[in-house]
Motif scaffolding. Structure first.
Motif, short mmCIF file in Angstrom:
data_model
loop_
_atom_site.label_atom_id
_atom_site.label_comp_id
_atom_site.label_asym_id
_atom_site.label_seq_id
_atom_site.Cartn_x
_atom_site.Cartn_y
_atom_site.Cartn_z
N LYS A 1 0.87 -1.17 0.00
CA LYS A 1 0.00 0.00 0.00
C LYS A 1 0.91 1.22 0.00
CE LYS A 1 -3.84 2.32 2.15
NZ LYS A 1 -4.91 2.25 3.12
N ARG A 2 0.84 1.97 -1.07
CA ARG A 2 1.66 3.18 -1.22
C ARG A 2 3.15 2.89 -1.04
NH1 ARG A 2 -2.65 6.83 1.97
NH2 ARG A 2 -4.05 7.12 0.20
N GLY A 3 3.60 1.81 -1.62
CA GLY A 3 5.02 1.49 -1.61
C GLY A 3 5.57 0.98 -0.29
N ALA A 4 4.69 0.46 0.55
CA ALA A 4 5.11 -0.05 1.86
C ALA A 4 4.23 -1.25 2.23
CB ALA A 4 4.99 1.05 2.90
N PRO A 5 4.63 -2.01 3.24
CA PRO A 5 3.76 -3.08 3.71
C PRO A 5 2.40 -2.52 4.13
CG PRO A 5 5.94 -3.31 4.66
CD PRO A 5 5.91 -1.98 3.97
N ASP A 6 1.38 -3.34 3.97
CA ASP A 6 0.03 -2.92 4.33
C ASP A 6 -0.05 -2.54 5.81
OD1 ASP A 6 -1.32 -5.25 6.01
OD2 ASP A 6 -0.08 -6.18 4.48
N PRO A 7 -1.10 -1.83 6.23
CA PRO A 7 -1.18 -1.34 7.61
C PRO A 7 -1.09 -2.41 8.70
CG PRO A 7 -2.77 -0.19 6.24
CD PRO A 7 -2.18 -1.29 5.39
N LEU A 8 -1.73 -3.57 8.50
CA LEU A 8 -1.66 -4.61 9.54
C LEU A 8 -0.24 -5.13 9.71
CD1 LEU A 8 -4.90 -6.71 8.91
CD2 LEU A 8 -4.40 -5.24 10.87
N MET A 9 0.45 -5.37 8.59
CA MET A 9 1.81 -5.88 8.70
C MET A 9 2.76 -4.78 9.19
SD MET A 9 3.67 -8.58 8.63
CE MET A 9 2.70 -9.82 7.82
N THR A 10 2.51 -3.55 8.81
CA THR A 10 3.33 -2.43 9.30
C THR A 10 3.30 -2.38 10.82
OG1 THR A 10 3.11 -1.13 7.29
CG2 THR A 10 3.54 0.09 9.31
N LYS A 11 2.14 -2.62 11.39
CA LYS A 11 2.00 -2.62 12.85
C LYS A 11 2.67 -3.85 13.48
CE LYS A 11 -1.51 -2.30 16.44
NZ LYS A 11 -2.93 -2.25 16.76
N PHE A 12 2.65 -4.98 12.76
CA PHE A 12 3.16 -6.23 13.31
C PHE A 12 4.69 -6.34 13.24
CE2 PHE A 12 4.30 -10.73 12.87
CZ PHE A 12 3.78 -11.21 14.06
N LEU A 13 5.30 -5.84 12.18
CA LEU A 13 6.74 -6.04 11.96
C LEU A 13 7.62 -5.68 13.16
CD1 LEU A 13 6.95 -4.88 8.23
CD2 LEU A 13 7.47 -7.17 9.09
N PRO A 14 7.38 -4.59 13.87
CA PRO A 14 8.25 -4.27 15.01
C PRO A 14 8.19 -5.30 16.15
CG PRO A 14 7.04 -2.32 14.31
CD PRO A 14 6.46 -3.49 13.58
N THR A 15 7.17 -6.15 16.17
CA THR A 15 7.05 -7.15 17.24
C THR A 15 7.93 -8.37 16.97
OG1 THR A 15 5.18 -8.40 16.31
CG2 THR A 15 4.66 -6.43 17.62
N VAL A 16 8.44 -8.50 15.76
CA VAL A 16 9.31 -9.63 15.41
C VAL A 16 10.74 -9.24 15.77
CG1 VAL A 16 10.09 -11.15 13.57
CG2 VAL A 16 7.75 -10.26 13.52
N LYS A 17 11.31 -9.98 16.72
CA LYS A 17 12.65 -9.66 17.23
C LYS A 17 13.51 -10.91 17.27
CE LYS A 17 10.79 -5.93 19.98
NZ LYS A 17 10.38 -5.45 21.25
#
Length: 173
Positions: A54-70
């Motif tokens: 979405k607009r050249g970036a991961p969609d909103p749900l994945m955008t919110k989730f990515l920082p939780t992956v460590k």
């Protein structure tokens, strides 16, 4: 390869289809919609994260989730209406990587063209002449995207996963 968590976000079904194929290719894997994903990945050797653009970036749900992956070995996979390897899709990988939590190691990326949401195409067709997604330049690309993901994409995905599995087996020696 030890266990793999495959987590995806999908609007039109393209990303879900790629995620399901990854689960076929990696026998010891668990498949999750991003809304039902675990919050702990310590049992997984690999975390595969898939999203639509979405607009050249991961969609909103994945955008919110990515920082939780460590502290995980990660592959990123994405689906989009643009051609594979263009600037739009390449930049999206960088944006996704930037959002990942600390300690992640990106082992690879896979990009696949996919069908575009019909509501978005309708919106673009009605857009004015100043729309950056010029409908006259895009109609042919939209038609081409409607044929993806396809068997050629699945073959590329299989080769990607085979290469990844070799990379992980060498790393674990």
């Amino acid at each position: 390869m030890n266990k793999c968590a495959i987590i995806y976000s999908s609007m039109t079904g393209n990303t879900k289809l790629i995620a399901e194929k990854i689960a076929e290719f990696i026998v010891d894997s668990d498949l999750f919609d991003v809304k039902e994903a675990p919050d702990n990945f310590s049992d997984y050797e690999l975390v595969a994260l898939g999203y639509w653009l979405k607009r050249g970036a991961p969609d909103p749900l994945m955008t919110k989730f990515l920082p939780t992956v460590k502290n995980s070995n990660v592959i990123l996979f994405q689906t989009h209406g643009t051609e594979v390897g263009n600037e739009h899709s390449t930049t999206a990988f960088a944006r996704a990587a930037y959002l990942l939590g600390e300690g992640c190691n990106i082992l690879g990326t896979f990009s696949c063209q996919g069908k575009i949401n019909p509501a978005l195409i309708e919106k673009r067709l009605k857009a004015g002449p100043n729309d950056p997604h010029n409908k006259f330049d895009s109609v042919e690309r939209w038609k081409n995207a409607a044929n993806h993901p396809n068997d050629e994409d699945f073959d590329r995905l299989k080769n990607f996963i085979d290469s990844l599995q070799k990379k992980l087996s060498i790393k674990n020696l």
